[in-house]
Design a protein around this motif. Sequence first.
Motif, mmCIF file in Angstrom:
data_model
loop_
_atom_site.group_PDB
_atom_site.id
_atom_site.type_symbol
_atom_site.label_atom_id
_atom_site.label_comp_id
_atom_site.label_asym_id
_atom_site.label_seq_id
_atom_site.Cartn_x
_atom_site.Cartn_y
_atom_site.Cartn_z
ATOM 1 N N ILE A 1 82.601 35.108 48.596
ATOM 2 C CA ILE A 1 82.700 35.919 47.372
ATOM 3 C C ILE A 1 82.563 35.042 46.137
ATOM 4 N N THR A 2 83.323 33.943 46.110
ATOM 5 C CA THR A 2 83.345 33.066 44.940
ATOM 6 C C THR A 2 81.987 32.418 44.703
ATOM 7 N N ALA A 3 81.345 31.945 45.764
ATOM 8 C CA ALA A 3 80.033 31.305 45.617
ATOM 9 C C ALA A 3 79.011 32.284 45.056
ATOM 10 N N SER A 4 79.045 33.534 45.512
ATOM 11 C CA SER A 4 78.084 34.531 45.016
ATOM 12 C C SER A 4 78.323 34.839 43.540
ATOM 13 N N ILE A 5 79.590 34.852 43.115
ATOM 14 C CA ILE A 5 79.910 35.077 41.697
ATOM 15 C C ILE A 5 79.308 33.970 40.841
ATOM 16 N N SER A 6 79.442 32.728 41.302
ATOM 17 C CA SER A 6 78.918 31.590 40.537
ATOM 18 C C SER A 6 77.396 31.572 40.532
ATOM 19 N N MET A 7 76.782 31.909 41.645
ATOM 20 C CA MET A 7 75.317 31.944 41.692
ATOM 21 C C MET A 7 74.765 33.045 40.799
ATOM 22 N N ALA A 8 75.441 34.195 40.779
ATOM 23 C CA ALA A 8 75.021 35.279 39.887
ATOM 24 C C ALA A 8 75.195 34.882 38.425
ATOM 25 N N ASP B 1 75.518 26.607 33.668
ATOM 26 C CA ASP B 1 74.747 26.575 34.919
ATOM 27 C C ASP B 1 75.212 25.438 35.824
ATOM 28 N N PHE B 2 75.397 24.256 35.224
ATOM 29 C CA PHE B 2 75.781 23.089 36.018
ATOM 30 C C PHE B 2 77.158 23.277 36.645
#
Length: 465
Positions: free
Chosen positions: A122-129, A310-311
């Motif tokens: 969940i967290t990774a997808s939030i950051s990628m979005a 982004d970084f």
Amino acid sequence: MEISIDNKDLDDDGRIKRTGTLMTASAHIFTTVIGSGVLSLAWVVAQLGWIAGPVVLILFAVITWFTSVLLADCYRSPDPVTGKRNYTYMDAVKANLGGIMIQLCGLAQYGSFIGATIGYTITASISMAAVQMSNCFHKNGHHAKCDASHYPFMIIFACIQIILSQIPNFHKLSWLSIIAAIMSFSYSLIGIGLSVAKVAEKNHNVRTSLRGVEVGLDVTATEKMWRVFQAIGDTAFAYTFAPVLVEIQDTLKSNPPENEVMKKASFIGVLITSMFYVLCGCIGYAAFGNDAPGNFLTGFGFYEPFWLIDFSNACIVVHLVGAYQVFCQIFFAFVEKWCRKQWPNNGFIGKERAVSVPLYGKYYINSFRLVWRTMYVILMTVIAMIFPFFNDFMGLIGAASYWPLCVFFPIEMYIAQSRIPKFSFRWALLQILSWACLSVSIVAAVGSVQGLAADVKTYKPFKTQ
């Protein structure tokens, strides 16, 4: 094919000599602890206020360090230096407590691993979005309509994890943990820096208070209670690394003694983690006030400096790639060991096939490992898609795993191994600590379940933005 191995290349238990050091153990701890939990700490302090917020963060740090010291002495039994090795947390419970405690430990430990992998997806997808939205706003202007669905990014993250899940075992993860630890420090520092810059803005004006969000102004009395409970659960999740402590200790060299090195690594990990947590929580609260978001990096918007946003989000993703593997590799090993024991002559489960890989050499593929690990990642991703609730999910995982794994089992094993008399003064103090932490876990679980129930009422699965 038989391979000759010199005795000097083996440890006292006949296995290949372990090569882990204080640095690699610390890296594993940082990768496990400084994870997605740090992102919610500004929100945690906002619910608890300027007094209770830092106190709760420091209190959990002290308890975590104390119980990790107790647990480090349980790697070998009955003597913590010369006793027989316990390769996993469950082995340590079996050696010191036995009975039904083994099954209860397995349920808590592997349940927390499963929950963590869902939470990390969940967290990774939030950051990628967030990266996609930041680039969209930068390209099209701040008033552009820039929405991003998290589901495609969950699939991308899952594909990466399917590949990395073929790493044979936990002992091969040191390089990934070191990279992940560097990433965790990077995005934490960026978050702190952006918070300081926001506080320093000329027109910065946010509401903060000694008691956090205010009843009647920000929330109702009932909402305040539930949020406080959930905040405690989030804090518990943020400090949890006991579920993997024994497995990390099993990677260490035997000289100096593993328990001594693990205690030093635990102290270093908890101390540095606590410093970051207090800074992220307090400075984040100062930056956002009572309106602090669940993920404080998303609270800075998606505008300028867009490259820094982004970084930082890219660092989160890379870190979570490693943290996911630290948790699931232990679960993979447990399932595969159990299956080999149940079906020792099954070729699908036990047979290894050598494949030549360019620039790597021979890599041994196991069909069962390939199929089952792939299916596990896919299943966890589907669950994450159905229940993408960041804060409540983190709180529930923390509440469910903190007391049994970080407090109860370490204390009970220490009492059994040290033969502390029942009803003695030291026994009573340890039991008071255990029962106090149980009470905290119960209220935190109740708060998180209430939050999840509220989210589910208004949520439609697989609906894109």
